[in-house]
Design an enzyme around this catalytic site. Structure first.
Site, PDB file in Angstrom:
ATOM      1  N   ASP A 102       0.835  -1.204   0.000  1.00 30.29           N
ATOM      2  CA  ASP A 102       0.000   0.000   0.000  1.00 30.29           C
ATOM      3  C   ASP A 102       0.870   1.255   0.000  1.00 30.29           C
ATOM      4  O   ASP A 102       2.008   1.221   0.475  1.00 30.29           O
ATOM      5  CB  ASP A 102      -0.853   0.081   1.280  1.00 30.29           C
ATOM      6  CG  ASP A 102      -1.751  -1.116   1.454  1.00 30.29           C
ATOM      7  OD1 ASP A 102      -2.092  -1.762   0.460  1.00 30.29           O
ATOM      8  OD2 ASP A 102      -2.104  -1.392   2.622  1.00 30.29           O
ATOM      9  N   ARG A 103       0.255   2.355  -0.386  1.00 30.24           N
ATOM     10  CA  ARG A 103       0.952   3.646  -0.349  1.00 30.24           C
ATOM     11  C   ARG A 103       1.545   3.903   1.055  1.00 30.24           C
ATOM     12  O   ARG A 103       2.656   4.393   1.204  1.00 30.24           O
ATOM     13  CB  ARG A 103      -0.050   4.762  -0.685  1.00 30.24           C
ATOM     14  CG  ARG A 103       0.569   6.143  -0.797  1.00 30.24           C
ATOM     15  CD  ARG A 103      -0.516   7.218  -0.737  1.00 30.24           C
ATOM     16  NE  ARG A 103      -1.495   7.026  -1.788  1.00 30.24           N
ATOM     17  CZ  ARG A 103      -1.463   7.628  -2.975  1.00 30.24           C
ATOM     18  NH1 ARG A 103      -0.510   8.484  -3.235  1.00 30.24           N
ATOM     19  NH2 ARG A 103      -2.387   7.387  -3.871  1.00 30.24           N
TER      20      ARG A 103
END
Ligand code: URA
Length: 237
Positions: A102-103
């Site tokens: 994920d970011r």
């Protein structure tokens, strides 16, 4: 493979561009001797502008993914591919991330151009361990390890139970979680399912491979020996 095609496939330019680079004398051997397009030279003896040629196809890269970058190619914001030299985006065969982080997740991210290798690493059948460390918003309750290890835990809106996962408690709000699969936002959703919230998340190992001394944003190509370590048991303590 002919040198022009080889070098063009590595993203240095079109075949026309690379033919020009030969004519300009920019492709040399380690002693600075100019190479010609029809020379037969081992890959590791080729220099472009005095720099070693990028590794050939069959590449596995490890990156310490920084927070804030996404694993998408198309995202408008900061993407992990921006941290590689621009020519790595146009290599043929194409380089892609091995699964995604994920970011807001940092840590060990792999890239490869080898579809079979990618599949061997991410397939749940291969049982390659992905090790995460999380800091949590609330103290652990004490029953999470048994539930995560059960092989019967269901995440919301999914139809298959999760593979057994190993939870190690590092502190009341800090845990290490070892998974052998990679479902969407899996770590965050597992902790959410037990009433907690992941505040920070880092992947610290994939199989027997760790980040070593790579700082956030740094990356390097792995040797054949290091690639085999991906299939070893994790060695984090
Ligand atoms: N699990 C998550 O929730 N996020 C990741 O990035 C990786 C695993």
């Amino acid at each position: 493979m002919k040198l022009v095609k080889l070098i063009a496939n590595l993203g240095y330019g079109s075949r026309k561009d690379v033919a020009l680079m030969f004519r300009e004398g920019r492709i040399t051997d380690p002693d600075g001797e100019v190479l010609y397009a029809d020379d037969k030279v081992p890959h590791e003896h080729i220099r472009v502008d005095d720099e070693p040629l990028d590794p050939p196809a069959g590449l596995l890269l490890v990156m310490n993914k920084p927070l804030g970058a996404t694993c998408s190619r198309k995202d408008q914001g900061r993407v992990v591919y921006d941290l590689l030299p621009p020519r790595y985006r146009v290599r043929d065969p194409a380089l892609s991330t091995v699964g995604r982080l994920d970011r807001d997740t940092s840590g060990l991210l792999l890239f490869t151009d080898d579809g079979a290798l990618l599949h061997r690493i991410i397939s749940p059948k291969a049982q390659v361990a992905k090790v995460y460390e999380a800091t949590l918003a609330h103290d652990l309750r004490g029953d999470e390890a048994a539930l995560f290890a059960s092989g019967t835990m269901m995440l919301e809106s999914e139809t298959d139970p999760l593979e057994p996962a190993v939870l190690q408690v590092l502190a009341p709000r800090r845990a290490r979680l070892t998974l052998t699969e990679g479902r969407y936002h899996q770590v965050r959703r597992m902790f959410a399912a037990v009433g907690n919230h992941v505040e920070t998340l880092t992947r610290v190992a994939v199989g027997g491979l760790t980040l070593g001394d790579l700082a956030p944003g740094e990356w390097r190509a792995l040797s054949a020996h290091e690639i085999s370590r991906v299939f070893d048991a994790p060695a984090v303590d």
